[in-house]
Write a protein that holds these residues in place. Structure first.
Motif, PDB file in Angstrom:
ATOM      1  N   ALA A   1     -46.407  -1.279  26.605  1.00  0.00           N
ATOM      2  CA  ALA A   1     -46.362  -0.691  27.885  1.00  0.00           C
ATOM      3  C   ALA A   1     -44.749  -0.402  28.178  1.00  0.00           C
ATOM      4  O   ALA A   1     -44.518   0.921  28.625  1.00  0.00           O
ATOM      5  CB  ALA A   1     -46.758  -1.533  28.885  1.00  0.00           C
TER       6      ALA A   1
ATOM      7  N   ILE B   1     -53.634  -0.515  29.553  1.00  0.00           N
ATOM      8  CA  ILE B   1     -52.899  -1.803  30.068  1.00  0.00           C
ATOM      9  C   ILE B   1     -53.482  -2.041  31.366  1.00  0.00           C
ATOM     10  O   ILE B   1     -53.737  -1.197  32.137  1.00  0.00           O
ATOM     11  CB  ILE B   1     -51.546  -1.150  30.269  1.00  0.00           C
TER      12      ILE B   1
ATOM     13  N   ASP C   1     -49.260  -6.088  24.617  1.00  0.00           N
ATOM     14  CA  ASP C   1     -49.550  -5.252  25.603  1.00  0.00           C
ATOM     15  C   ASP C   1     -48.202  -4.779  26.433  1.00  0.00           C
ATOM     16  O   ASP C   1     -47.835  -3.688  26.608  1.00  0.00           O
ATOM     17  CB  ASP C   1     -50.671  -5.598  26.532  1.00  0.00           C
ATOM     18  N   GLU C   2     -47.332  -5.877  26.643  1.00  0.00           N
ATOM     19  CA  GLU C   2     -46.398  -5.795  27.358  1.00  0.00           C
ATOM     20  C   GLU C   2     -45.125  -5.014  26.714  1.00  0.00           C
ATOM     21  O   GLU C   2     -44.663  -4.092  27.210  1.00  0.00           O
ATOM     22  CB  GLU C   2     -45.654  -7.115  27.840  1.00  0.00           C
TER      23      GLU C   2
ATOM     24  N   SER D   1     -52.528  -0.520  22.699  1.00  0.00           N
ATOM     25  CA  SER D   1     -52.881  -1.747  23.323  1.00  0.00           C
ATOM     26  C   SER D   1     -53.932  -2.378  22.778  1.00  0.00           C
ATOM     27  O   SER D   1     -54.555  -1.973  21.958  1.00  0.00           O
ATOM     28  CB  SER D   1     -53.007  -1.092  24.692  1.00  0.00           C
TER      29      SER D   1
END
Length: 163
Positions: A52, A79, A48-49, A15
């Motif tokens: 995750a 996150i 990051d999305e 991340s």
């Protein structure tokens, strides 16, 4: 600096915050690290999305976990809570229907005992269940506690263990 950041990503996806922490702890100046990470975000190497979501998908394939355990792992990986909650809500409903997890005491996520959580807990219970021929109450307790350690709600864990 940009090369060091890109090299750090070659080993394992990270991340944004995780990469920043890693490079700063390696001794790089914080302002240079932030600039390099910002550039990597701009060109799409850090998302990051996407990170995750891949982590959640991986956990669904390997070991079934409850939302509390997944939220904790996402936080550890850098996150932010808003993104983690949104992805967990999408995961719980199968799609994005705008449902968000409910919050209980101490801002802990309380997993809705809807179909998604129940199915994951049942799969985890089946994988963990091995009858040892001992006291049935002890077997129920062992199974329920195992599910609770994986982050499933207590009531759901005990109900599935008794079933």
């Amino acid at each position: 600096m940009l090369e060091a950041a890109a090299r750090s990503l070659s080993g394992a996806p990270r991340s944004r915050r995780g990469l920043e922490e890693r490079l700063i702890s390696a001794g790089y100046p914080a302002h240079h690290v932030r600039a390099a990470v910002e550039r990597l975000v701009e060109i799409g190497l850090i998302d990051d999305e996407r990170f995750a979501q891949a982590l959640l998908d991986s956990r669904d394939r390997s070991r079934q976990r409850g939302d509390r355990a997944l939220l904790q792992e996402l936080r550890r990986r850098g996150i932010d809570d808003e993104l983690a909650q949104r992805l967990l809500a999408q995961r719980g409903s199968g799609e994005s229907h705008g449902t968000e997890p409910e919050w209980g005491a101490g801002r802990r996520v309380v997993e809705n005992s809807g179909e998604g959580a129940e199915e994951r807990a049942a799969r985890a219970a089946l994988a963990k269940m091995r009858l040892r021929g001992g006291d049935p109450r002890a077997e129920i307790q062992r199974l329920a506690q195992g599910l609770a350690r994986r982050g499933f709600p207590s009531a759901l864990s005990w109900r599935l263990a008794r079933e």
